[in-house]
Design a protein around this motif. Structure first.
Motif, PDB file in Angstrom:
ATOM      1  N   ASP A 267      12.039  10.030  22.785  1.00  0.00           N
ATOM      2  CA  ASP A 267      10.911   9.192  23.201  1.00  0.00           C
ATOM      3  C   ASP A 267       9.843   9.053  22.114  1.00  0.00           C
ATOM      4  N   ALA A 268      10.122   9.516  20.891  1.00  0.00           N
ATOM      5  CA  ALA A 268       9.117   9.574  19.828  1.00  0.00           C
ATOM      6  C   ALA A 268       8.693   8.209  19.299  1.00  0.00           C
ATOM      7  N   GLY A 269       9.590   7.239  19.289  1.00  0.00           N
ATOM      8  CA  GLY A 269       9.266   5.924  18.755  1.00  0.00           C
ATOM      9  C   GLY A 269       9.074   5.940  17.246  1.00  0.00           C
ATOM     10  N   HIS A 270       8.845   4.754  16.677  1.00  0.00           N
ATOM     11  CA  HIS A 270       8.650   4.606  15.231  1.00  0.00           C
ATOM     12  C   HIS A 270       7.425   3.744  14.959  1.00  0.00           C
ATOM     13  N   ASP A 271       6.609   4.170  14.019  1.00  0.00           N
ATOM     14  CA  ASP A 271       5.454   3.406  13.549  1.00  0.00           C
ATOM     15  C   ASP A 271       5.710   3.051  12.081  1.00  0.00           C
ATOM     16  N   TYR A 272       6.231   1.842  11.851  1.00  0.00           N
ATOM     17  CA  TYR A 272       6.437   1.339  10.490  1.00  0.00           C
ATOM     18  C   TYR A 272       5.191   0.617   9.981  1.00  0.00           C
ATOM     19  N   GLY A 273       4.367   0.128  10.909  1.00  0.00           N
ATOM     20  CA  GLY A 273       3.211  -0.693  10.552  1.00  0.00           C
ATOM     21  C   GLY A 273       2.212   0.001   9.655  1.00  0.00           C
ATOM     22  N   THR A 274       1.965   1.282   9.883  1.00  0.00           N
ATOM     23  CA  THR A 274       1.009   2.010   9.050  1.00  0.00           C
ATOM     24  C   THR A 274       1.477   2.029   7.601  1.00  0.00           C
ATOM     25  N   ILE A 275       2.756   2.273   7.385  1.00  0.00           N
ATOM     26  CA  ILE A 275       3.304   2.304   6.021  1.00  0.00           C
ATOM     27  C   ILE A 275       3.283   0.899   5.411  1.00  0.00           C
ATOM     28  N   GLU A 276       3.622  -0.116   6.201  1.00  0.00           N
ATOM     29  CA  GLU A 276       3.599  -1.484   5.684  1.00  0.00           C
ATOM     30  C   GLU A 276       2.191  -1.884   5.254  1.00  0.00           C
ATOM     31  N   THR A 277       1.176  -1.381   5.942  1.00  0.00           N
ATOM     32  CA  THR A 277      -0.216  -1.730   5.649  1.00  0.00           C
ATOM     33  C   THR A 277      -0.797  -0.905   4.504  1.00  0.00           C
ATOM     34  N   LYS A 278      -0.572   0.410   4.532  1.00  0.00           N
ATOM     35  CA  LYS A 278      -1.215   1.312   3.576  1.00  0.00           C
ATOM     36  C   LYS A 278      -0.318   1.764   2.441  1.00  0.00           C
ATOM     37  N   GLY A 279       0.971   1.854   2.679  1.00  0.00           N
ATOM     38  CA  GLY A 279       1.876   2.426   1.691  1.00  0.00           C
ATOM     39  C   GLY A 279       1.839   3.948   1.744  1.00  0.00           C
ATOM     40  N   TYR A 280       2.476   4.568   0.775  1.00  0.00           N
ATOM     41  CA  TYR A 280       2.443   6.026   0.601  1.00  0.00           C
ATOM     42  C   TYR A 280       1.504   6.352  -0.553  1.00  0.00           C
ATOM     43  N   ARG A 281       0.908   7.512  -0.514  1.00  0.00           N
ATOM     44  CA  ARG A 281       0.009   7.935  -1.587  1.00  0.00           C
ATOM     45  C   ARG A 281       0.755   8.193  -2.893  1.00  0.00           C
ATOM     46  N   LYS A 282       2.001   8.609  -2.791  1.00  0.00           N
ATOM     47  CA  LYS A 282       2.798   8.976  -3.962  1.00  0.00           C
ATOM     48  C   LYS A 282       4.039   8.094  -4.055  1.00  0.00           C
ATOM     49  N   LEU A 283       4.558   7.955  -5.267  1.00  0.00           N
ATOM     50  CA  LEU A 283       5.800   7.250  -5.541  1.00  0.00           C
ATOM     51  C   LEU A 283       6.697   8.176  -6.353  1.00  0.00           C
ATOM     52  N   VAL A 284       7.995   7.940  -6.278  1.00  0.00           N
ATOM     53  CA  VAL A 284       8.942   8.675  -7.113  1.00  0.00           C
ATOM     54  C   VAL A 284       9.589   7.661  -8.050  1.00  0.00           C
ATOM     55  N   VAL A 285       9.371   7.873  -9.350  1.00  0.00           N
ATOM     56  CA  VAL A 285       9.869   6.961 -10.375  1.00  0.00           C
ATOM     57  C   VAL A 285      10.725   7.728 -11.377  1.00  0.00           C
ATOM     58  N   GLU A 286      11.502   6.985 -12.152  1.00  0.00           N
ATOM     59  CA  GLU A 286      12.301   7.622 -13.196  1.00  0.00           C
ATOM     60  C   GLU A 286      11.530   7.586 -14.513  1.00  0.00           C
ATOM     61  N   ARG A 287      11.400   8.761 -15.127  1.00  0.00           N
ATOM     62  CA  ARG A 287      10.771   8.901 -16.438  1.00  0.00           C
ATOM     63  C   ARG A 287      11.690   9.751 -17.301  1.00  0.00           C
ATOM     64  N   ASP A 288      12.104   9.231 -18.438  1.00  0.00           N
ATOM     65  CA  ASP A 288      13.001   9.955 -19.350  1.00  0.00           C
ATOM     66  C   ASP A 288      14.245  10.462 -18.626  1.00  0.00           C
ATOM     67  N   GLY A 289      14.786   9.644 -17.717  1.00  0.00           N
ATOM     68  CA  GLY A 289      16.025   9.979 -17.027  1.00  0.00           C
ATOM     69  C   GLY A 289      15.874  10.963 -15.878  1.00  0.00           C
ATOM     70  N   LYS A 290      14.628  11.321 -15.526  1.00  0.00           N
ATOM     71  CA  LYS A 290      14.398  12.288 -14.447  1.00  0.00           C
ATOM     72  C   LYS A 290      13.368  11.742 -13.460  1.00  0.00           C
ATOM     73  N   PRO A 291      13.456  12.201 -12.200  1.00  0.00           N
ATOM     74  CA  PRO A 291      12.446  11.784 -11.218  1.00  0.00           C
ATOM     75  C   PRO A 291      11.079  12.398 -11.527  1.00  0.00           C
ATOM     76  N   GLU A 292      10.050  11.592 -11.339  1.00  0.00           N
ATOM     77  CA  GLU A 292       8.677  12.062 -11.506  1.00  0.00           C
ATOM     78  C   GLU A 292       7.831  11.505 -10.365  1.00  0.00           C
ATOM     79  N   ILE A 293       6.929  12.308  -9.858  1.00  0.00           N
ATOM     80  CA  ILE A 293       6.047  11.894  -8.758  1.00  0.00           C
ATOM     81  C   ILE A 293       4.736  11.418  -9.367  1.00  0.00           C
ATOM     82  N   ILE A 294       4.323  10.197  -8.993  1.00  0.00           N
ATOM     83  CA  ILE A 294       3.071   9.628  -9.509  1.00  0.00           C
ATOM     84  C   ILE A 294       2.228   9.116  -8.336  1.00  0.00           C
ATOM     85  N   ASP A 295       0.946   8.877  -8.603  1.00  0.00           N
ATOM     86  CA  ASP A 295       0.090   8.254  -7.607  1.00  0.00           C
ATOM     87  C   ASP A 295       0.488   6.793  -7.441  1.00  0.00           C
ATOM     88  N   ASN A 296       0.429   6.300  -6.214  1.00  0.00           N
ATOM     89  CA  ASN A 296       0.758   4.905  -5.919  1.00  0.00           C
ATOM     90  C   ASN A 296      -0.464   4.040  -6.221  1.00  0.00           C
TER      91      ASN A 296
END
Length: 192
Positions: free
Chosen positions: A158-187
């Motif tokens: 019964d938990a449901g899903h809230d996609y709207g908050t993410i569609e509106t605000k995004g996530y604070r962090k992103l995971v990108v590739e740097r020098d062939g490895k994952p790196e966490i950066i600010d969005n």
């Protein structure tokens, strides 16, 4: 109207490939991920070039009532938009105090999580490893490898899903590739 009573049962179908008449499935091509990636130019180019399937999920069709558990599998395909890995859109649960469990069946990836107060965490997937998403945390699966990331998930029905908050605000962090490895950066697109 009588409430459907569930009895113990065995699941005899393939959630991963969707060979069942008792499942729900959702497929997300890249074009359905508008606004989720930081690099809008790379996103538009990728959609115009080849609107790849980014992820899909399958879940058993059960009543979304208290006491039941929903479960299924998700598949995040390998790829990137610019230097950002393919990922799910991510969501909070409508009942915010809902935890969720993911178990990696194959592939390599990460679960990025954050709560409304600004706390965040990342946990990594490899075959046989589970990740617990605590209550109050939005969560998104990210494929960091070259093969499909396949996970099993379960949460209260019964938990449901809230996609709207993410569609509106995004996530604070992103995971990108740097020098062939994952790196966490600010969005750079995150909105308070």
């Amino acid at each position: 109207m009588t409430e459907k009573v569930l009895k113990p049962f065995t699941i005899d179908f393939d959630l991963i490939t969707g060979h069942s008449e008792t499942k729900n499935s959702t497929k997300r091509p890249l074009s359905k991920m508008k606004g989720m990636y930081a690099d809008d130019v790379a996103f538009e180019s990728a959609v115009q070039n080849d609107d790849q399937l980014v992820y899909e999920f399958y879940e058993l069709d059960l009543p979304e009532t208290p006491g039941n558990l929903l479960f299924g599998t998700s598949i995040v395909y390998p790829g990137k938009v610019g230097d950002e890995y393919f990922m799910t859109k991510g969501h909070f649960h409508t009942i915010l105090d809902t935890g969720e469990v993911y178990y990696c069946l194959s592939g390599y990836g990460a679960m990025l999580m954050e709560n409304p107060e600004g706390d965040w965490d990342i946990q990594y997937f490899s075959p046989g490893k589970g990740v617990y998403v605590p209550p109050r945390y939005a969560h998104r699966s990210i494929n960091l490898g070259n093969d499909p990331l396949v996970t099993f998930f379960t949460f209260r029905a019964d938990a449901g899903h809230d996609y709207g908050t993410i569609e509106t605000k995004g996530y604070r962090k992103l995971v990108v590739e740097r020098d062939g490895k994952p790196e966490i950066i600010d969005n750079p697109k995150w909105k308070e």
